[in-house]
Design a protein around this motif. Structure first.
Motif, PDB file in Angstrom:
ATOM      1  N   PRO A 283       0.837  -1.211   0.000  1.00 12.95           N
ATOM      2  CA  PRO A 283       0.000   0.000   0.000  1.00 12.95           C
ATOM      3  C   PRO A 283       0.862   1.246   0.000  1.00 12.95           C
ATOM      4  O   PRO A 283       1.945   1.268   0.606  1.00 12.95           O
ATOM      5  CB  PRO A 283      -0.787  -0.128   1.316  1.00 12.95           C
ATOM      6  CG  PRO A 283       0.095  -0.952   2.198  1.00 12.95           C
ATOM      7  CD  PRO A 283       0.798  -1.921   1.277  1.00 12.95           C
ATOM      8  N   PRO A 284       0.429   2.306  -0.674  1.00 12.78           N
ATOM      9  CA  PRO A 284       1.208   3.547  -0.659  1.00 12.78           C
ATOM     10  C   PRO A 284       1.189   4.186   0.717  1.00 12.78           C
ATOM     11  O   PRO A 284       0.192   4.126   1.433  1.00 12.78           O
ATOM     12  CB  PRO A 284       0.492   4.423  -1.696  1.00 12.78           C
ATOM     13  CG  PRO A 284      -0.906   3.885  -1.750  1.00 12.78           C
ATOM     14  CD  PRO A 284      -0.787   2.410  -1.485  1.00 12.78           C
ATOM     15  N   THR A 285       2.299   4.789   1.083  1.00 12.00           N
ATOM     16  CA  THR A 285       2.345   5.527   2.344  1.00 12.00           C
ATOM     17  C   THR A 285       1.618   6.857   2.182  1.00 12.00           C
ATOM     18  O   THR A 285       1.236   7.254   1.074  1.00 12.00           O
ATOM     19  CB  THR A 285       3.804   5.788   2.754  1.00 12.00           C
ATOM     20  OG1 THR A 285       4.412   6.658   1.776  1.00 12.00           O
ATOM     21  CG2 THR A 285       4.596   4.488   2.825  1.00 12.00           C
ATOM     22  N   ALA A 286       1.440   7.537   3.298  1.00 16.41           N
ATOM     23  CA  ALA A 286       0.736   8.816   3.249  1.00 16.41           C
ATOM     24  C   ALA A 286       1.495   9.826   2.383  1.00 16.41           C
ATOM     25  O   ALA A 286       0.890  10.562   1.596  1.00 16.41           O
ATOM     26  CB  ALA A 286       0.561   9.364   4.665  1.00 16.41           C
ATOM     27  N   LEU A 287       2.825   9.846   2.509  1.00 18.83           N
ATOM     28  CA  LEU A 287       3.612  10.779   1.698  1.00 18.83           C
ATOM     29  C   LEU A 287       3.558  10.411   0.224  1.00 18.83           C
ATOM     30  O   LEU A 287       3.486  11.291  -0.646  1.00 18.83           O
ATOM     31  CB  LEU A 287       5.069  10.793   2.180  1.00 18.83           C
ATOM     32  CG  LEU A 287       5.365  11.620   3.438  1.00 18.83           C
ATOM     33  CD1 LEU A 287       6.823  11.473   3.846  1.00 18.83           C
ATOM     34  CD2 LEU A 287       5.020  13.089   3.211  1.00 18.83           C
ATOM     35  N   GLN A 288       3.602   9.111  -0.091  1.00 20.23           N
ATOM     36  CA  GLN A 288       3.494   8.688  -1.486  1.00 20.23           C
ATOM     37  C   GLN A 288       2.147   9.090  -2.066  1.00 20.23           C
ATOM     38  O   GLN A 288       2.065   9.563  -3.207  1.00 20.23           O
ATOM     39  CB  GLN A 288       3.693   7.181  -1.592  1.00 20.23           C
ATOM     40  CG  GLN A 288       5.106   6.713  -1.321  1.00 20.23           C
ATOM     41  CD  GLN A 288       5.214   5.200  -1.294  1.00 20.23           C
ATOM     42  OE1 GLN A 288       4.337   4.490  -1.782  1.00 20.23           O
ATOM     43  NE2 GLN A 288       6.287   4.686  -0.701  1.00 20.23           N
ATOM     44  N   ALA A 289       1.072   8.887  -1.296  1.00 14.54           N
ATOM     45  CA  ALA A 289      -0.263   9.250  -1.776  1.00 14.54           C
ATOM     46  C   ALA A 289      -0.377  10.757  -1.978  1.00 14.54           C
ATOM     47  O   ALA A 289      -0.938  11.220  -2.982  1.00 14.54           O
ATOM     48  CB  ALA A 289      -1.322   8.759  -0.784  1.00 14.54           C
ATOM     49  N   ALA A 290       0.168  11.530  -1.027  1.00 13.94           N
ATOM     50  CA  ALA A 290       0.116  12.984  -1.163  1.00 13.94           C
ATOM     51  C   ALA A 290       0.923  13.440  -2.368  1.00 13.94           C
ATOM     52  O   ALA A 290       0.488  14.318  -3.131  1.00 13.94           O
ATOM     53  CB  ALA A 290       0.649  13.646   0.109  1.00 13.94           C
ATOM     54  N   GLY A 291       2.099  12.836  -2.556  1.00 17.59           N
ATOM     55  CA  GLY A 291       2.914  13.185  -3.717  1.00 17.59           C
ATOM     56  C   GLY A 291       2.229  12.817  -5.013  1.00 17.59           C
ATOM     57  O   GLY A 291       2.295  13.555  -6.001  1.00 17.59           O
ATOM     58  N   LEU A 292       1.541  11.656  -5.026  1.00 19.15           N
ATOM     59  CA  LEU A 292       0.843  11.221  -6.229  1.00 19.15           C
ATOM     60  C   LEU A 292      -0.270  12.193  -6.606  1.00 19.15           C
ATOM     61  O   LEU A 292      -0.399  12.576  -7.775  1.00 19.15           O
ATOM     62  CB  LEU A 292       0.271   9.818  -6.015  1.00 19.15           C
ATOM     63  CG  LEU A 292      -0.638   9.302  -7.135  1.00 19.15           C
ATOM     64  CD1 LEU A 292       0.157   9.117  -8.417  1.00 19.15           C
ATOM     65  CD2 LEU A 292      -1.306   7.994  -6.736  1.00 19.15           C
ATOM     66  N   VAL A 293      -1.089  12.586  -5.631  1.00 21.31           N
ATOM     67  CA  VAL A 293      -2.183  13.519  -5.912  1.00 21.31           C
ATOM     68  C   VAL A 293      -1.639  14.841  -6.445  1.00 21.31           C
ATOM     69  O   VAL A 293      -2.175  15.421  -7.396  1.00 21.31           O
ATOM     70  CB  VAL A 293      -3.020  13.745  -4.636  1.00 21.31           C
ATOM     71  CG1 VAL A 293      -4.033  14.864  -4.863  1.00 21.31           C
ATOM     72  CG2 VAL A 293      -3.739  12.464  -4.229  1.00 21.31           C
ATOM     73  N   THR A 294      -0.546  15.312  -5.841  1.00 22.22           N
ATOM     74  CA  THR A 294       0.066  16.565  -6.305  1.00 22.22           C
ATOM     75  C   THR A 294       0.584  16.421  -7.726  1.00 22.22           C
ATOM     76  O   THR A 294       0.375  17.302  -8.579  1.00 22.22           O
ATOM     77  CB  THR A 294       1.215  16.967  -5.370  1.00 22.22           C
ATOM     78  OG1 THR A 294       0.744  17.021  -4.024  1.00 22.22           O
ATOM     79  CG2 THR A 294       1.773  18.321  -5.755  1.00 22.22           C
TER      80      THR A 294
END
Length: 306
Positions: A283-294
C-alpha cells in the motif's frame, strides 16, 4: 428506407461514440499494461531476477518478433532511421534506460519509481521542447511543471526521512531515467520517427546483447527461478508493457488525437500504485499518496493547451 432513416436520426451520435470509446479503451489498456510492467519489475526483483534478467525478458521476445519486419524493410539503414539515430534512440529509450530503471527498484518502493520516472519524463519533455524544439510553454504548463516538482519534493522527503541514502540514490536513478525518456521522445519528434518504427528498431538492436547475457550466466540463473516466474515476466515485460502497450497507445492517438490521448500516460502512476497494492500487497504511504495527488494535478495542468 423511412425506418432506416429514422434509426439514423434516433442515434446520430453512434458512429462517433463507438470509435471514441474504442480509443479510450485502448488508451486505458496501454496505461494498465505499463503499470503492470512496473509491478512485474518490482515482483521480479523480489523473487530473484536481476535487472539484466528482466531486460532479457523485456527485449528478447519482442526483438525476435520484430526481426522479420526490420529485415524486410532494410537492415542497412534500419528501416530508414539510420544507424546513428537508431543507436541514440536505443540508449535513451531502450535497454540502457531500462536496466538503469530496473536497478532503481533495488533501492526504493514501487511508489517512488512509478511516480518519479513519468513525472521527470514530463518535466524533461517540457524543458527539451522549449530549448531544442523552440516550442512555446504556456502559463498552464509552467504552473503544472511547478506543481509536479512540488509532488516530487514530497516523495523525496520520504526517502530522506525514512529510507536514507539508498532511497535518495533510487530516486535520483528514476530522475535520470525520466529525463532519458524525455530525450527519447524529443528526438522522435525532432527526427520525425514514429513510435512504432523506433520500438521495432530498438527491440531488434537489443538482440545484440543476448550473447553478452549468455556469457554472464543469465540463462542458467533464470532457469533456476522456474518456468512460472519466467513466463510471467515474458508476458508482462516482453508483451504487455512492450509492444502491446505501444500498439494500443498508438491506436488511441489515431482515434482520439495526440492531445486527448496524452492523458493516458499520466494515469500510469496511479494505476501502478493501485495494482501494486492489489497484487504485491504494497500500500502507498501517506507521503506517497500525497505526492501522487500533487503530481497528477501537475500532469493535468501540464497537458492543457492554454
Amino acid at each position: 428506407m423511412t425506418e432506416a432513416t429514422g434509426r439514423t436520426e434516433a442515434f446520430p451520435h453512434t458512429s462517433d461514440t463507438r470509435p471514441a470509446l474504442l480509443g479510450v479503451a485502448c488508451g486505458l489498456g496501454a496505461a494498465l499494461f505499463w503499470a503492470l510492467g512496473f509491478v512485474a519489475t518490482r515482483h521480479g526483483l523480489k523473487v530473484g531476477f536481476t535487472p539484466a534478467d528482466l531486460l532479457m525478458h523485456r527485449f528478447l521476445w519482442s526483438g525476435l518478433a520484430f526481426l522479420p519486419l526490420v529485415l524486410r524493410a532494410g537492415i542497412g539503414n534500419l528501416c530508414g532511421i539510420g544507424w546513428g539515430r537508431g543507436l541514440a534512440l536505443m540508449v535513451l529509450g531502450g535497454p540502457v534506460m531500462a536496466i538503469i530503471s530496473y536497478s532503481g527498484f533495488l533501492f526504493v518502493p514501487l511508489g517512488h519509481g512509478s511516480v518519479i520516472q513519468p513525472s521527470c519524463a514530463t518535466l524533461g519533455g517540457l524543458l527539451f521542447a522549449a530549448v531544442l524544439l523552440k516550442e512555446r510553454i504556456t502559463a498552464s504548463r509552467l504552473v503544472g511543471a511547478l506543481v509536479i516538482v512540488t509532488g516530487l519534493v514530497v516523495i523525496g522527503a520520504e526517502s530522506i526521512g525514512h529510507i536514507g541514502a539508498s532511497g535518495v540514490q533510487g530516486d535520483l536513478i528514476f530522475v535520470l531515467t525520466g529525463l532519458m525518456f524525455a530525450g527519447f521522445g524529443t528526438l522522435l519528434r525532432r527526427w520525425h520517427v514514429t513510435a512504432f518504427s523506433a520500438a521495432t528498431v530498438i527491440n531488434v538492436l537489443s538482440l545484440a546483447l543476448v550473447p553478452l547475457y549468455a556469457v554472464i550466466g543469465g540463462p542458467a540463473r533464470v532457469a533456476a527461478i522456474g518456468w512460472h516466474e519466467n513466463a510471467l515476466q515474458a508476458l508482462a515485460q516482453g508483451i504487455l508493457a512492450g509492444p502491446a502497450a505501444l500498439y494500443l497507445f498508438a491506436f488511441s492517438i489515431q482515434i482520439l488525437g495526440v492531445a486527448r490521448a496524452a492523458v493516458f500516460p499520466a494515469i500510469v502512476p496511479a494505476l501502478t500504485l493501485l495494482v501494486g497494492w492489489l497484487l504485491l500487497g504494497e500500500p502507498p504511504t501517506a507521503l506517497q499518496a500525497a505526492g501522487l495527488v500533487t503530481v497528477l494535478t501537475g500532469f493535468y495542468l501540464a497537458q492543457r493547451q492554454r
